[in-house]
Design an enzyme around this catalytic site. Structure first.
Site, mmCIF file in Angstrom:
data_model
loop_
_atom_site.group_PDB
_atom_site.id
_atom_site.type_symbol
_atom_site.label_atom_id
_atom_site.label_comp_id
_atom_site.label_asym_id
_atom_site.label_seq_id
_atom_site.Cartn_x
_atom_site.Cartn_y
_atom_site.Cartn_z
ATOM 1 N N THR A 121 0.822 -1.207 0.000
ATOM 2 C CA THR A 121 0.000 0.000 0.000
ATOM 3 C C THR A 121 0.857 1.258 0.000
ATOM 4 O O THR A 121 1.987 1.253 0.516
ATOM 5 C CB THR A 121 -0.891 -0.003 1.264
ATOM 6 O OG1 THR A 121 -1.504 1.260 1.408
ATOM 7 C CG2 THR A 121 -0.087 -0.281 2.533
ATOM 8 N N ASP A 122 0.276 2.347 -0.519
ATOM 9 C CA ASP A 122 0.983 3.634 -0.465
ATOM 10 C C ASP A 122 1.080 4.173 0.967
ATOM 11 O O ASP A 122 1.851 5.089 1.240
ATOM 12 C CB ASP A 122 0.311 4.673 -1.373
ATOM 13 C CG ASP A 122 -1.158 4.928 -1.061
ATOM 14 O OD1 ASP A 122 -1.711 4.292 -0.143
ATOM 15 O OD2 ASP A 122 -1.763 5.778 -1.759
ATOM 16 N N GLU A 123 0.299 3.580 1.886
ATOM 17 C CA GLU A 123 0.300 4.088 3.262
ATOM 18 C C GLU A 123 1.627 3.878 3.979
ATOM 19 O O GLU A 123 1.858 4.462 5.032
ATOM 20 C CB GLU A 123 -0.815 3.433 4.075
ATOM 21 C CG GLU A 123 -2.178 3.761 3.559
ATOM 22 C CD GLU A 123 -3.274 3.384 4.541
ATOM 23 O OE1 GLU A 123 -2.981 3.135 5.717
ATOM 24 O OE2 GLU A 123 -4.430 3.344 4.110
ATOM 25 N N TYR A 148 -2.000 -0.742 11.075
ATOM 26 C CA TYR A 148 -2.120 -1.393 9.764
ATOM 27 C C TYR A 148 -0.929 -1.062 8.877
ATOM 28 O O TYR A 148 -0.226 -1.958 8.383
ATOM 29 C CB TYR A 148 -3.426 -0.969 9.065
ATOM 30 C CG TYR A 148 -3.415 -1.233 7.572
ATOM 31 C CD1 TYR A 148 -3.384 -2.529 7.074
ATOM 32 C CD2 TYR A 148 -3.395 -0.175 6.656
ATOM 33 C CE1 TYR A 148 -3.338 -2.772 5.703
ATOM 34 C CE2 TYR A 148 -3.362 -0.413 5.290
ATOM 35 C CZ TYR A 148 -3.325 -1.710 4.812
ATOM 36 O OH TYR A 148 -3.277 -1.950 3.456
ATOM 37 N N LYS A 152 2.188 -3.372 7.261
ATOM 38 C CA LYS A 152 2.430 -3.509 5.820
ATOM 39 C C LYS A 152 3.866 -3.075 5.496
ATOM 40 O O LYS A 152 4.546 -3.705 4.680
ATOM 41 C CB LYS A 152 1.425 -2.679 5.004
ATOM 42 C CG LYS A 152 0.005 -3.202 5.029
ATOM 43 C CD LYS A 152 -0.155 -4.604 4.445
ATOM 44 C CE LYS A 152 0.105 -4.676 2.957
ATOM 45 N NZ LYS A 152 -0.229 -6.022 2.411
HETATM 46 P P1 NAD Z 1 -9.667 -7.326 2.235
HETATM 47 O O1 NAD Z 1 -9.678 -7.102 3.709
HETATM 48 O O2 NAD Z 1 -10.892 -7.021 1.445
HETATM 49 O O3 NAD Z 1 -9.303 -8.861 1.939
HETATM 50 C C1 NAD Z 1 -8.303 -9.547 2.635
HETATM 51 C C2 NAD Z 1 -8.470 -11.041 2.345
HETATM 52 O O4 NAD Z 1 -7.399 -11.735 3.007
HETATM 53 C C3 NAD Z 1 -9.779 -11.626 2.887
HETATM 54 O O5 NAD Z 1 -10.359 -12.475 1.928
HETATM 55 C C4 NAD Z 1 -9.353 -12.412 4.102
HETATM 56 O O6 NAD Z 1 -10.189 -13.537 4.392
HETATM 57 C C5 NAD Z 1 -7.946 -12.835 3.719
HETATM 58 N N1 NAD Z 1 -7.093 -13.092 4.887
HETATM 59 C C6 NAD Z 1 -6.896 -12.280 5.954
HETATM 60 N N2 NAD Z 1 -6.046 -12.859 6.822
HETATM 61 C C7 NAD Z 1 -5.683 -14.040 6.273
HETATM 62 C C8 NAD Z 1 -4.806 -15.080 6.692
HETATM 63 N N3 NAD Z 1 -4.131 -15.003 7.849
HETATM 64 N N4 NAD Z 1 -4.653 -16.147 5.886
HETATM 65 C C9 NAD Z 1 -5.340 -16.239 4.710
HETATM 66 N N5 NAD Z 1 -6.193 -15.283 4.272
HETATM 67 C C10 NAD Z 1 -6.347 -14.200 5.049
HETATM 68 O O7 NAD Z 1 -8.406 -6.538 1.702
HETATM 69 P P2 NAD Z 1 -8.201 -5.742 0.319
HETATM 70 O O8 NAD Z 1 -8.704 -4.368 0.466
HETATM 71 O O9 NAD Z 1 -8.657 -6.591 -0.795
HETATM 72 O O10 NAD Z 1 -6.601 -5.659 0.295
HETATM 73 C C11 NAD Z 1 -5.849 -6.727 -0.277
HETATM 74 C C12 NAD Z 1 -4.382 -6.360 -0.260
HETATM 75 O O11 NAD Z 1 -4.180 -5.161 -0.987
HETATM 76 C C13 NAD Z 1 -3.824 -6.097 1.141
HETATM 77 O O12 NAD Z 1 -2.524 -6.619 1.203
HETATM 78 C C14 NAD Z 1 -3.801 -4.582 1.248
HETATM 79 O O13 NAD Z 1 -2.796 -4.150 2.127
HETATM 80 C C15 NAD Z 1 -3.497 -4.210 -0.187
HETATM 81 N N6 NAD Z 1 -3.967 -2.881 -0.624
HETATM 82 C C16 NAD Z 1 -5.283 -2.534 -0.472
HETATM 83 C C17 NAD Z 1 -5.722 -1.309 -0.980
HETATM 84 C C18 NAD Z 1 -7.176 -0.901 -0.874
HETATM 85 O O14 NAD Z 1 -7.514 0.204 -1.291
HETATM 86 N N7 NAD Z 1 -8.072 -1.723 -0.352
HETATM 87 C C19 NAD Z 1 -4.812 -0.449 -1.603
HETATM 88 C C20 NAD Z 1 -3.467 -0.843 -1.723
HETATM 89 C C21 NAD Z 1 -3.060 -2.070 -1.240
HETATM 90 O O1 DAU Z 2 -4.129 3.871 0.405
HETATM 91 C C1 DAU Z 2 -4.356 2.499 0.339
HETATM 92 C C2 DAU Z 2 -5.196 2.042 1.513
HETATM 93 O O2 DAU Z 2 -6.523 2.460 1.239
HETATM 94 C C3 DAU Z 2 -5.141 0.536 1.745
HETATM 95 O O3 DAU Z 2 -3.846 0.186 2.127
HETATM 96 C C4 DAU Z 2 -6.133 0.101 2.827
HETATM 97 O O4 DAU Z 2 -6.150 -1.307 2.931
HETATM 98 C C5 DAU Z 2 -7.512 0.595 2.445
HETATM 99 O O5 DAU Z 2 -8.435 0.283 3.481
HETATM 100 C C6 DAU Z 2 -7.475 2.105 2.220
HETATM 101 O O6 DAU Z 2 -7.180 2.788 3.463
HETATM 102 P P1 DAU Z 2 -7.982 4.105 3.918
HETATM 103 O O7 DAU Z 2 -7.875 4.193 5.391
HETATM 104 O O8 DAU Z 2 -7.583 5.271 3.088
HETATM 105 O O9 DAU Z 2 -9.480 3.657 3.448
HETATM 106 P P2 DAU Z 2 -10.896 3.799 4.114
HETATM 107 O O10 DAU Z 2 -11.893 3.303 3.100
HETATM 108 O O11 DAU Z 2 -10.968 3.221 5.483
HETATM 109 O O12 DAU Z 2 -11.080 5.379 4.266
HETATM 110 C C7 DAU Z 2 -10.903 6.252 3.156
HETATM 111 C C8 DAU Z 2 -11.003 7.676 3.682
HETATM 112 O O13 DAU Z 2 -12.364 7.940 4.100
HETATM 113 C C9 DAU Z 2 -10.150 7.941 4.909
HETATM 114 O O14 DAU Z 2 -9.650 9.278 4.824
HETATM 115 C C10 DAU Z 2 -11.126 7.819 6.088
HETATM 116 C C11 DAU Z 2 -12.426 8.312 5.493
HETATM 117 N N1 DAU Z 2 -13.663 7.718 6.012
HETATM 118 C C12 DAU Z 2 -13.754 6.365 6.150
HETATM 119 C C13 DAU Z 2 -14.919 5.767 6.558
HETATM 120 C C14 DAU Z 2 -15.027 4.266 6.728
HETATM 121 C C15 DAU Z 2 -14.772 8.532 6.277
HETATM 122 O O15 DAU Z 2 -14.705 9.775 6.151
HETATM 123 N N2 DAU Z 2 -15.933 7.946 6.674
HETATM 124 C C16 DAU Z 2 -16.065 6.594 6.841
HETATM 125 O O16 DAU Z 2 -17.161 6.127 7.200
#
Ligand code: NAD
Ligand code: DAU
Length: 332
Positions: A121-123, A148, A152
């Site tokens: 992630t960019d975080e 989190y 990562k």
């Molecule tokens: P998500 O929470 O929707 O899905 C995570 C999946 O991993 C789930 O299916 C869960 O059951 C599985 N899981 C969790 N713990 C596990 C374990 N110990 N063993 C096996 N499976 C397990 O997450 P997401 O949003 O799809 O993110 C997926 C990946 O992408 C993560 O590595 C996250 O850091 C990265 N990422 C997410 C975003 C975003 O915007 N959501 C952006 C950049 C990177």
């Molecule tokens: O940047 C990549 C990341 O993006 C991933 O690594 C994470 O897995 C993914 O969850 C996401 O992280 P954020 O914390 O940015 O996403 P989230 O959807 O939780 O929140 C997006 C923005 O919206 C953040 O600034 C918090 C805000 N927010 C979130 C929720 C749930 C609200 O204002 N209201 C809400 O109800």
């Protein structure tokens, strides 16, 4: 045709990637997923059985991981605890899955000389000021803020160490915020869409000035496949799509697209340590591997995502009440 193991393939981005592989390649996919609260088999339900095999299991289970790596050509590692708000409430599962889980995969990759792509992630880079002209690049120093993002960051550093010390054949990517179908209702965009559908006011943390750099999950998938095919071993690639928007604008856009007054939301308690802004410079991926995003129009992508949640209430409804009850305990 290759055998690809996708960890976390029943989650949001992992399941979108599995769909992408089935639709754009002839690879056979094995999904390893523990089906935590965030995993949902329904996200893979419409895929052909002869293309996708599902294994329920934990990435910290070394014998299982070893056995799966012994019969796979490459691994794309999505499995993680992914939600910042949960990591503030209970960090422990983040250490177990993101750190120990990644370590377990790296040891198997080392033993079997398996090609591994690590999803991050960019975080890991922390946050930027709103007026900072710079964006994150591959050389930005790590400075994670939350439990989190720190786990990562730790997982990324483990991958780099296993590349350098043991010659593991790995690449890494750090992507910005994804949107699209199959995203859990705890996350910002699906939470607000499903709130509107349910007649609940959307919830904006603080003033809503925080900026996220939105990319469609399909663009993330195409970038990962590009890196898997053409990426240089040991290298890190940032993935983004020039999608910076502040949260207030996104919530107002969702309300407008759903036929509601654009001020029909409430400000709620801000997230502790809330990162202000993320922004990705993906020049390296564009110039060195020739990748470009296909979804240029965020509003159109968001409208399609809204329609997906309208059409798939059975997919998200079972999680909705529990998520809102959890947020309510925190004034969010
Ligand atoms: P998500 O929470 O929707 O899905 C995570 C999946 O991993 C789930 O299916 C869960 O059951 C599985 N899981 C969790 N713990 C596990 C374990 N110990 N063993 C096996 N499976 C397990 O997450 P997401 O949003 O799809 O993110 C997926 C990946 O992408 C993560 O590595 C996250 O850091 C990265 N990422 C997410 C975003 C975003 O915007 N959501 C952006 C950049 C990177
Ligand atoms: O940047 C990549 C990341 O993006 C991933 O690594 C994470 O897995 C993914 O969850 C996401 O992280 P954020 O914390 O940015 O996403 P989230 O959807 O939780 O929140 C997006 C923005 O919206 C953040 O600034 C918090 C805000 N927010 C979130 C929720 C749930 C609200 O204002 N209201 C809400 O109800």
């Amino acid at each position: 045709m290759a055998n690809i193991l996708v960890t976390g393939g029943a989650g949001f981005i992992g399941s979108n990637f599995v769909h992408y592989l089935v639709n754009h390649t002839d690879h056979h996919v094995t999904v390893l997923d523990a089906l935590t609260y965030a995993g949902n088999l329904a996200s893979l339900a419409d895929l052909p059985e002869n293309r996708v095999t599902f294994v329920k299991g934990n990435i910290t289970d070394a014998p299982l991981v070893d056995e799966l790596f012994s019969r796979t050509d490459s691994v794309v590692h999505y499995a993680a605890e992914s939600h910042n708000d949960n990591s503030l409430h209970d960090p422990r599962p983040f250490l177990d899955t993101n750190i120990v889980g990644t370590f377990t995969l790296l040891e198997a990759a080392r033993k079997h000389d398996t090609r591994l792509h690590h999803i991050s992630t960019d975080e890991v880079y922390g946050d930027l000021e709103l007026d900072d002209p710079e964006r994150f690049t591959e050389s930005t120093p790590y400075n994670p803020s939350s439990p989190y993002s720190s786990t990562k960051a730790g997982s990324d550093l483990l991958v780099r160490a296993w590349v350098r010390s043991f010659g593991v054949r790995a690449t890494l990517s750090n992507c910005s915020n994804n949107y699209g179908p199959y995203q859990h209702v705890e996350k910002f965009i699906p939470r607000q869409i499903t709130n509107v559908i349910r007649g609940i006011q959307p919830k904006l943390y603080g003033a809503g000035e925080n900026v996220r750099d939105w990319i469609h999950a399909d663009d993330h998938s195409s970038a990962v496949l590009t890196i898997l095919d053409k990426g240089v071993l040991g290298e890190t690639y940032l993935i983004g799509a020039d999608g910076e928007r502040n949260n207030k604008d996104v919530i107002e856009l969702i309300l407008g697209l759903m036929g509601q007054p654009t001020d029909a939301y409430e400000h709620v308690t801000d997230r502790a340590g809330h990162d202000l802004r993320y922004a990705i410079d993906f020049t390296k991926l564009r110039t060195e591997l020739g990748w470009t995003p296909a979804y240029g129009d965020f509003e159109a992508g968001l409208a399609a995502t809204i329609q997906w949640y309208r059409d798939n209430e059975a997919w998200w409804a079972p999680a909705k009440d529990g998520v809102e009850a959890f947020y309510a305990t925190k004034g969010q």
